[in-house]
Design a protein around this motif. Structure first.
Motif, PDB file in Angstrom:
ATOM      1  N   PRO A   1       0.790  -1.240   0.000  1.00 16.51           N
ATOM      2  CA  PRO A   1       0.000   0.000   0.000  1.00 16.51           C
ATOM      3  C   PRO A   1       0.818   1.284   0.000  1.00 16.51           C
ATOM      4  O   PRO A   1       0.445   2.260  -0.658  1.00 16.51           O
ATOM      5  CB  PRO A   1      -0.841  -0.120   1.285  1.00 16.51           C
ATOM      6  CG  PRO A   1      -0.940  -1.586   1.539  1.00 16.51           C
ATOM      7  CD  PRO A   1       0.375  -2.152   1.084  1.00 16.51           C
ATOM      8  N   GLU A   2       1.920   1.325   0.733  1.00 19.54           N
ATOM      9  CA  GLU A   2       2.687   2.571   0.829  1.00 19.54           C
ATOM     10  C   GLU A   2       3.249   2.962  -0.538  1.00 19.54           C
ATOM     11  O   GLU A   2       3.991   2.209  -1.169  1.00 19.54           O
ATOM     12  CB  GLU A   2       3.830   2.423   1.829  1.00 19.54           C
ATOM     13  CG  GLU A   2       4.569   3.728   2.076  1.00 19.54           C
ATOM     14  CD  GLU A   2       5.621   3.607   3.171  1.00 19.54           C
ATOM     15  OE1 GLU A   2       6.362   4.576   3.379  1.00 19.54           O
ATOM     16  OE2 GLU A   2       5.695   2.538   3.813  1.00 19.54           O
ATOM     17  N   GLY A   3       2.850   4.137  -0.998  1.00 22.84           N
ATOM     18  CA  GLY A   3       3.329   4.645  -2.273  1.00 22.84           C
ATOM     19  C   GLY A   3       2.705   3.999  -3.493  1.00 22.84           C
ATOM     20  O   GLY A   3       3.146   4.251  -4.626  1.00 22.84           O
ATOM     21  N   LEU A   4       1.659   3.192  -3.298  1.00 26.63           N
ATOM     22  CA  LEU A   4       1.086   2.448  -4.414  1.00 26.63           C
ATOM     23  C   LEU A   4       0.452   3.366  -5.454  1.00 26.63           C
ATOM     24  O   LEU A   4       0.638   3.169  -6.659  1.00 26.63           O
ATOM     25  CB  LEU A   4       0.055   1.440  -3.900  1.00 26.63           C
ATOM     26  CG  LEU A   4      -0.688   0.630  -4.978  1.00 26.63           C
ATOM     27  CD1 LEU A   4       0.291  -0.126  -5.867  1.00 26.63           C
ATOM     28  CD2 LEU A   4      -1.682  -0.338  -4.334  1.00 26.63           C
ATOM     29  N   ARG A   5      -0.287   4.388  -5.026  1.00 25.14           N
ATOM     30  CA  ARG A   5      -0.925   5.275  -6.001  1.00 25.14           C
ATOM     31  C   ARG A   5       0.118   5.932  -6.894  1.00 25.14           C
ATOM     32  O   ARG A   5      -0.055   6.032  -8.115  1.00 25.14           O
ATOM     33  CB  ARG A   5      -1.779   6.329  -5.302  1.00 25.14           C
ATOM     34  CG  ARG A   5      -2.549   7.217  -6.298  1.00 25.14           C
ATOM     35  CD  ARG A   5      -3.447   8.226  -5.611  1.00 25.14           C
ATOM     36  NE  ARG A   5      -4.277   8.943  -6.581  1.00 25.14           N
ATOM     37  CZ  ARG A   5      -3.863  10.004  -7.257  1.00 25.14           C
ATOM     38  NH1 ARG A   5      -2.620  10.475  -7.059  1.00 25.14           N
ATOM     39  NH2 ARG A   5      -4.668  10.610  -8.127  1.00 25.14           N
ATOM     40  N   GLU A   6       1.203   6.376  -6.299  1.00 24.24           N
ATOM     41  CA  GLU A   6       2.257   7.018  -7.075  1.00 24.24           C
ATOM     42  C   GLU A   6       2.874   6.040  -8.071  1.00 24.24           C
ATOM     43  O   GLU A   6       3.154   6.395  -9.227  1.00 24.24           O
ATOM     44  CB  GLU A   6       3.328   7.584  -6.145  1.00 24.24           C
ATOM     45  CG  GLU A   6       2.895   8.785  -5.314  1.00 24.24           C
ATOM     46  CD  GLU A   6       1.901   8.439  -4.211  1.00 24.24           C
ATOM     47  OE1 GLU A   6       1.111   9.318  -3.814  1.00 24.24           O
ATOM     48  OE2 GLU A   6       1.915   7.251  -3.757  1.00 24.24           O
ATOM     49  N   ARG A   7       3.068   4.784  -7.634  1.00 28.13           N
ATOM     50  CA  ARG A   7       3.620   3.785  -8.548  1.00 28.13           C
ATOM     51  C   ARG A   7       2.652   3.492  -9.698  1.00 28.13           C
ATOM     52  O   ARG A   7       3.072   3.281 -10.840  1.00 28.13           O
ATOM     53  CB  ARG A   7       3.939   2.489  -7.793  1.00 28.13           C
ATOM     54  CG  ARG A   7       5.100   2.620  -6.815  1.00 28.13           C
ATOM     55  CD  ARG A   7       5.613   1.262  -6.347  1.00 28.13           C
ATOM     56  NE  ARG A   7       4.626   0.469  -5.631  1.00 28.13           N
ATOM     57  CZ  ARG A   7       4.329   0.606  -4.340  1.00 28.13           C
ATOM     58  NH1 ARG A   7       4.951   1.547  -3.616  1.00 28.13           N
ATOM     59  NH2 ARG A   7       3.437  -0.169  -3.753  1.00 28.13           N
ATOM     60  N   LEU A   8       1.349   3.470  -9.388  1.00 30.23           N
ATOM     61  CA  LEU A   8       0.359   3.237 -10.433  1.00 30.23           C
ATOM     62  C   LEU A   8       0.383   4.344 -11.481  1.00 30.23           C
ATOM     63  O   LEU A   8       0.373   4.081 -12.688  1.00 30.23           O
ATOM     64  CB  LEU A   8      -1.040   3.139  -9.820  1.00 30.23           C
ATOM     65  CG  LEU A   8      -1.385   1.868  -9.053  1.00 30.23           C
ATOM     66  CD1 LEU A   8      -2.746   2.007  -8.372  1.00 30.23           C
ATOM     67  CD2 LEU A   8      -1.393   0.671  -9.990  1.00 30.23           C
ATOM     68  N   LEU A   9       0.397   5.582 -11.017  1.00 32.03           N
ATOM     69  CA  LEU A   9       0.403   6.704 -11.958  1.00 32.03           C
ATOM     70  C   LEU A   9       1.679   6.710 -12.790  1.00 32.03           C
ATOM     71  O   LEU A   9       1.642   6.953 -14.012  1.00 32.03           O
ATOM     72  CB  LEU A   9       0.254   8.021 -11.198  1.00 32.03           C
ATOM     73  CG  LEU A   9      -1.079   8.223 -10.464  1.00 32.03           C
ATOM     74  CD1 LEU A   9      -1.082   9.529  -9.699  1.00 32.03           C
ATOM     75  CD2 LEU A   9      -2.253   8.166 -11.435  1.00 32.03           C
ATOM     76  N   GLU A  10       2.798   6.432 -12.160  1.00 34.88           N
ATOM     77  CA  GLU A  10       4.063   6.379 -12.902  1.00 34.88           C
ATOM     78  C   GLU A  10       4.028   5.260 -13.938  1.00 34.88           C
ATOM     79  O   GLU A  10       4.465   5.435 -15.091  1.00 34.88           O
ATOM     80  CB  GLU A  10       5.224   6.166 -11.941  1.00 34.88           C
ATOM     81  CG  GLU A  10       6.583   6.119 -12.629  1.00 34.88           C
ATOM     82  CD  GLU A  10       7.721   5.892 -11.662  1.00 34.88           C
ATOM     83  OE1 GLU A  10       8.879   5.855 -12.111  1.00 34.88           O
ATOM     84  OE2 GLU A  10       7.459   5.738 -10.447  1.00 34.88           O
ATOM     85  N   ALA A  11       3.491   4.093 -13.543  1.00 36.14           N
ATOM     86  CA  ALA A  11       3.426   2.959 -14.469  1.00 36.14           C
ATOM     87  C   ALA A  11       2.521   3.257 -15.651  1.00 36.14           C
ATOM     88  O   ALA A  11       2.712   2.706 -16.745  1.00 36.14           O
ATOM     89  CB  ALA A  11       2.930   1.715 -13.730  1.00 36.14           C
ATOM     90  N   ASN A  12       1.537   4.132 -15.470  1.00 38.23           N
ATOM     91  CA  ASN A  12       0.617   4.499 -16.555  1.00 38.23           C
ATOM     92  C   ASN A  12       1.011   5.819 -17.191  1.00 38.23           C
ATOM     93  O   ASN A  12       0.161   6.525 -17.729  1.00 38.23           O
ATOM     94  CB  ASN A  12      -0.829   4.552 -16.043  1.00 38.23           C
ATOM     95  CG  ASN A  12      -1.842   4.449 -17.169  1.00 38.23           C
ATOM     96  OD1 ASN A  12      -1.621   3.737 -18.149  1.00 38.23           O
ATOM     97  ND2 ASN A  12      -2.962   5.159 -17.027  1.00 38.23           N
ATOM     98  N   GLU A  13       2.292   6.135 -17.109  1.00 37.20           N
ATOM     99  CA  GLU A  13       2.856   7.323 -17.755  1.00 37.20           C
ATOM    100  C   GLU A  13       2.183   8.601 -17.292  1.00 37.20           C
ATOM    101  O   GLU A  13       1.910   9.514 -18.074  1.00 37.20           O
ATOM    102  CB  GLU A  13       2.769   7.167 -19.277  1.00 37.20           C
ATOM    103  CG  GLU A  13       3.526   5.953 -19.795  1.00 37.20           C
ATOM    104  CD  GLU A  13       3.399   5.723 -21.284  1.00 37.20           C
ATOM    105  OE1 GLU A  13       2.344   6.116 -21.860  1.00 37.20           O
ATOM    106  OE2 GLU A  13       4.326   5.161 -21.867  1.00 37.20           O
ATOM    107  N   GLY A  14       1.897   8.654 -15.976  1.00 33.20           N
ATOM    108  CA  GLY A  14       1.358   9.859 -15.368  1.00 33.20           C
ATOM    109  C   GLY A  14      -0.143   9.999 -15.427  1.00 33.20           C
ATOM    110  O   GLY A  14      -0.695  10.958 -14.872  1.00 33.20           O
TER     111      GLY A  14
END
Length: 317
Positions: A185-198
């Motif tokens: 969970p920690e930092g997951l949203r940020e990783r998702l957005l980065e993985a989807n090119e922002g």
């Protein structure tokens, strides 16, 4: 015949190897000599009577089998509902399907339950549109590994998978995911957005619940659709309707067994899945095969996230 039976609800210790009579088919049923039974996370919920459908005792678990139809000698897969952890199982005739020549039992079982689930997640529920991004939660699991592979043939754009270990993330990438990220969970949203090119994601296929559900929802785009088909964390979530209105988002629940009464919900999608497997478009990830006597360990391994792909029981052991 040998079977796994439980006479109480509880932990894996309630699963007992017993001898019981071979069941007799009634009208509309067929008897299958089981060569492999499929294991599913839902089995662990049924064992505790915490599944969508209430259970009764005594219970022989197992909702799907591959084997030989006794009356015709034909190799088949079947959705049995219960009774699969055994040497013989009764199956409704209209939920029994021939296995194509050249297809092994493990692949056929994976495509039957996990494959049909993944098919309906995209086609019936999310109704994915060309170029949309997809987040597949637990992309190395039975449903997830097929959902990752089906995404591009069904028109998806960028495909992101979550997985709990580096090895499982590598598997997701090998299956066609554009990115595979840690599900912590920690930092997951940020990783998702980065993985989807922002960008926020358009479609989320979610089976975990708990913190992951909330984070994935916050990373979902306007007009996005989340399809919930499991609660492996056993933590249910609540959603404020105002949030859905504000962003025109949808959350859709899916349980395959609601679709069993109409054969076309099963036969046509399964034929498509078998055809995709035949030409190499998809490949089922078949994990470990346990002996019937190892059913307790199999469920323990499944719950502890030690496994990947489709797990099987061999009634001969």
């Amino acid at each position: 015949m040998r079977a796994i039976q439980q006479v109480a609800f509880g932990g894996p210790e309630v699963l007992e190897l017993v001898d019981v009579p071979v069941p007799e088919p009634a009208d509309g049923q067929v008897l299958v000599r089981v060569s492999r039974a499929g294991l599913n996370f839902a089995d662990t919920h049924q064992r505790e009577d915490e599944y969508v459908q209430r259970q009764s005792l005594p219970l022989i678990p197992g909702s799907e089998v591959a084997g030989v139809r006794v009356d015709t000698g034909e190799r088949v897969v079947a959705l049995v509902g219960r009774g699969g952890y055994a040497e013989y199982a009764l199956a409704p005739a209209d939920r029994t399907f021939p296995i194509p020549e050249g297809l092994d039992d493990g692949t056929a079982l994976a495509l039957l339950l996990q494959g049909l689930t993944a098919w309906h997640l995209y086609r019936t529920c999310a109704r994915i549109r060309a170029g949309e991004s997809v987040l597949v939660v637990s992309g190395a699991g039975g449903v997830g590994s097929l959902a990752v592979q089906l995404a591009k043939p069904f028109g998806a754009g960028r495909v992101i998978a979550t997985a709990s270990s580096p090895e499982k993330r590598e598997l997701c990438l090998s299956l066609g995911a554009d990115a595979a990220i840690d599900a912590a969970p920690e930092g997951l949203r940020e990783r998702l957005l980065e993985a989807n090119e922002g960008r926020e994601v358009d479609v989320v296929l979610e089976m975990a619940g708990g913190a992951l559900f909330d984070i994935a929802l916050r990373a979902m785009a306007d007009m996005g659709r989340m399809v919930v088909y499991g609660i492996s964390s056993r933590e249910q979530n609540e959603v404020r309707t105002g949030r859905l209105l504000k962003r025109s988002q949808s959350i859709i629940g899916f349980w395959l067994f609601h679709y069993l009464d109409r054969r076309e919900h099963l036969e046509e999608p399964l034929a498509e899945l078998f055809a995709l497997a035949d030409v190499g478009e998809i490949s089922a990830v078949v994990g470990e095969t346990y002996g019937l006597s190892e059913a307790r360990r199999a469920q323990e391994d499944l719950m502890s996230r030690k496994t990947r792909g489709k797990l099987l029981l061999d009634p001969s052991r």
